[in-house]
Scaffold this motif. Sequence first.
Motif, PDB file in Angstrom:
ATOM      1  N   MET A  36       0.851  -1.168   0.000  1.00  0.00           N
ATOM      2  CA  MET A  36       0.000   0.000   0.000  1.00  0.00           C
ATOM      3  C   MET A  36       0.900   1.235   0.000  1.00  0.00           C
ATOM      4  O   MET A  36       1.846   1.316   0.762  1.00  0.00           O
ATOM      5  N   SER A  37       0.566   2.196  -0.826  1.00  0.00           N
ATOM      6  CA  SER A  37       1.412   3.384  -0.941  1.00  0.00           C
ATOM      7  C   SER A  37       1.243   4.297   0.274  1.00  0.00           C
ATOM      8  O   SER A  37       0.196   4.290   0.926  1.00  0.00           O
ATOM      9  N   PRO A  38       2.260   5.093   0.576  1.00  0.00           N
ATOM     10  CA  PRO A  38       2.168   6.022   1.713  1.00  0.00           C
ATOM     11  C   PRO A  38       1.030   7.032   1.544  1.00  0.00           C
ATOM     12  O   PRO A  38       0.412   7.444   2.519  1.00  0.00           O
ATOM     13  N   ASP A  39       0.729   7.390   0.290  1.00  0.00           N
ATOM     14  CA  ASP A  39      -0.350   8.345   0.026  1.00  0.00           C
ATOM     15  C   ASP A  39      -1.702   7.764   0.444  1.00  0.00           C
ATOM     16  O   ASP A  39      -2.508   8.433   1.082  1.00  0.00           O
ATOM     17  N   ILE A  40      -1.944   6.513   0.102  1.00  0.00           N
ATOM     18  CA  ILE A  40      -3.210   5.863   0.468  1.00  0.00           C
ATOM     19  C   ILE A  40      -3.282   5.684   1.979  1.00  0.00           C
ATOM     20  O   ILE A  40      -4.341   5.874   2.581  1.00  0.00           O
ATOM     21  N   THR A  41      -2.164   5.357   2.602  1.00  0.00           N
ATOM     22  CA  THR A  41      -2.132   5.201   4.055  1.00  0.00           C
ATOM     23  C   THR A  41      -2.529   6.501   4.751  1.00  0.00           C
ATOM     24  O   THR A  41      -3.313   6.483   5.703  1.00  0.00           O
ATOM     25  N   LYS A  42      -2.030   7.624   4.279  1.00  0.00           N
ATOM     26  CA  LYS A  42      -2.394   8.924   4.860  1.00  0.00           C
ATOM     27  C   LYS A  42      -3.876   9.212   4.676  1.00  0.00           C
ATOM     28  O   LYS A  42      -4.536   9.743   5.577  1.00  0.00           O
ATOM     29  N   LYS A  43      -4.414   8.856   3.516  1.00  0.00           N
ATOM     30  CA  LYS A  43      -5.836   9.105   3.256  1.00  0.00           C
ATOM     31  C   LYS A  43      -6.724   8.215   4.124  1.00  0.00           C
ATOM     32  O   LYS A  43      -7.784   8.640   4.564  1.00  0.00           O
ATOM     33  N   ILE A  44      -6.284   6.992   4.395  1.00  0.00           N
ATOM     34  CA  ILE A  44      -7.047   6.108   5.279  1.00  0.00           C
ATOM     35  C   ILE A  44      -7.051   6.666   6.697  1.00  0.00           C
ATOM     36  O   ILE A  44      -8.075   6.647   7.382  1.00  0.00           O
ATOM     37  N   GLU A  45      -5.903   7.167   7.140  1.00  0.00           N
ATOM     38  CA  GLU A  45      -5.817   7.751   8.482  1.00  0.00           C
ATOM     39  C   GLU A  45      -6.715   8.971   8.617  1.00  0.00           C
ATOM     40  O   GLU A  45      -7.261   9.231   9.683  1.00  0.00           O
ATOM     41  N   ALA A  46      -6.908   9.727   7.538  1.00  0.00           N
ATOM     42  CA  ALA A  46      -7.735  10.929   7.573  1.00  0.00           C
ATOM     43  C   ALA A  46      -9.210  10.632   7.282  1.00  0.00           C
ATOM     44  O   ALA A  46     -10.048  11.540   7.339  1.00  0.00           O
ATOM     45  N   PHE A  47      -9.560   9.382   7.005  1.00  0.00           N
ATOM     46  CA  PHE A  47     -10.922   9.018   6.600  1.00  0.00           C
ATOM     47  C   PHE A  47     -11.967   9.445   7.623  1.00  0.00           C
ATOM     48  O   PHE A  47     -13.035   9.940   7.261  1.00  0.00           O
ATOM     49  N   ASP A  48     -11.680   9.280   8.908  1.00  0.00           N
ATOM     50  CA  ASP A  48     -12.654   9.613   9.953  1.00  0.00           C
ATOM     51  C   ASP A  48     -12.957  11.099  10.030  1.00  0.00           C
ATOM     52  O   ASP A  48     -14.002  11.487  10.545  1.00  0.00           O
ATOM     53  N   THR A  49     -12.064  11.935   9.536  1.00  0.00           N
ATOM     54  CA  THR A  49     -12.274  13.381   9.607  1.00  0.00           C
ATOM     55  C   THR A  49     -12.988  13.934   8.384  1.00  0.00           C
ATOM     56  O   THR A  49     -13.371  15.101   8.383  1.00  0.00           O
ATOM     57  N   LEU A  50     -13.195  13.127   7.363  1.00  0.00           N
ATOM     58  CA  LEU A  50     -13.833  13.593   6.132  1.00  0.00           C
ATOM     59  C   LEU A  50     -15.340  13.734   6.319  1.00  0.00           C
ATOM     60  O   LEU A  50     -15.964  12.919   7.001  1.00  0.00           O
ATOM     61  N   PRO A  51     -15.954  14.733   5.685  1.00  0.00           N
ATOM     62  CA  PRO A  51     -17.418  14.842   5.731  1.00  0.00           C
ATOM     63  C   PRO A  51     -18.067  13.743   4.887  1.00  0.00           C
ATOM     64  O   PRO A  51     -17.432  13.193   3.974  1.00  0.00           O
ATOM     65  N   ASN A  52     -19.297  13.429   5.172  1.00  0.00           N
ATOM     66  CA  ASN A  52     -20.002  12.365   4.463  1.00  0.00           C
ATOM     67  C   ASN A  52     -20.153  12.635   2.970  1.00  0.00           C
ATOM     68  O   ASN A  52     -20.263  11.706   2.180  1.00  0.00           O
ATOM     69  N   ASP A  53     -20.201  13.888   2.576  1.00  0.00           N
ATOM     70  CA  ASP A  53     -20.393  14.219   1.165  1.00  0.00           C
ATOM     71  C   ASP A  53     -19.113  14.199   0.349  1.00  0.00           C
ATOM     72  O   ASP A  53     -19.162  14.368  -0.866  1.00  0.00           O
ATOM     73  N   SER A  54     -17.969  13.993   0.976  1.00  0.00           N
ATOM     74  CA  SER A  54     -16.728  13.941   0.205  1.00  0.00           C
ATOM     75  C   SER A  54     -16.645  12.611  -0.534  1.00  0.00           C
ATOM     76  O   SER A  54     -17.315  11.642  -0.196  1.00  0.00           O
ATOM     77  N   VAL A  55     -15.821  12.598  -1.571  1.00  0.00           N
ATOM     78  CA  VAL A  55     -15.671  11.410  -2.407  1.00  0.00           C
ATOM     79  C   VAL A  55     -14.239  10.918  -2.313  1.00  0.00           C
ATOM     80  O   VAL A  55     -13.306  11.683  -2.498  1.00  0.00           O
ATOM     81  N   GLY A  56     -14.099   9.640  -1.999  1.00  0.00           N
ATOM     82  CA  GLY A  56     -12.778   9.026  -1.917  1.00  0.00           C
ATOM     83  C   GLY A  56     -12.510   8.191  -3.152  1.00  0.00           C
ATOM     84  O   GLY A  56     -13.427   7.600  -3.723  1.00  0.00           O
ATOM     85  N   ALA A  57     -11.273   8.155  -3.568  1.00  0.00           N
ATOM     86  CA  ALA A  57     -10.893   7.352  -4.724  1.00  0.00           C
ATOM     87  C   ALA A  57     -11.076   5.867  -4.422  1.00  0.00           C
ATOM     88  O   ALA A  57     -11.065   5.442  -3.260  1.00  0.00           O
ATOM     89  N   ASP A  58     -11.219   5.065  -5.451  1.00  0.00           N
ATOM     90  CA  ASP A  58     -11.451   3.634  -5.286  1.00  0.00           C
ATOM     91  C   ASP A  58     -10.380   2.913  -4.466  1.00  0.00           C
ATOM     92  O   ASP A  58     -10.727   2.066  -3.646  1.00  0.00           O
TER      93      ASP A  58
END
Length: 72
Positions: A1-23
Motif C-alpha cells: 500500500m502506498s504512503p499516500d493511500i495510508t495517509k488518506k485512510i488515516e484521515a478518513f474519519d475526519t472527512l465529511p459524508n459528502d466527500s468522495v474518496g478514490a477507489d
Amino acid sequence: MSPDITKKIEAFDTLPNDSVGADPVAAAVLNISLRTLRRNDPVRSIKLSARRIGRRVGDIRSLLQGEPAAAA
C-alpha cells in the motif's frame, strides 16, 4: 500500500459524508481488493473524470455500520 493511500485512510474519519474518496482508498477502508470493489460494487460509484471513479464517504460509512447500500 502506498504512503499516500495510508495517509488518506488515516484521515478518513475526519472527512465529511459528502466527500468522495478514490477507489483504492475505499477498497482499503472496506478491507477488500480493488478488483472486488469494482466487480461487486457494494457502494455506488461516482465518476470523477474519464479515468477515475470514487465512492461517497457517507455511503462507505453506512456500509461499514451494516446499513444496506443505497440503490443506484
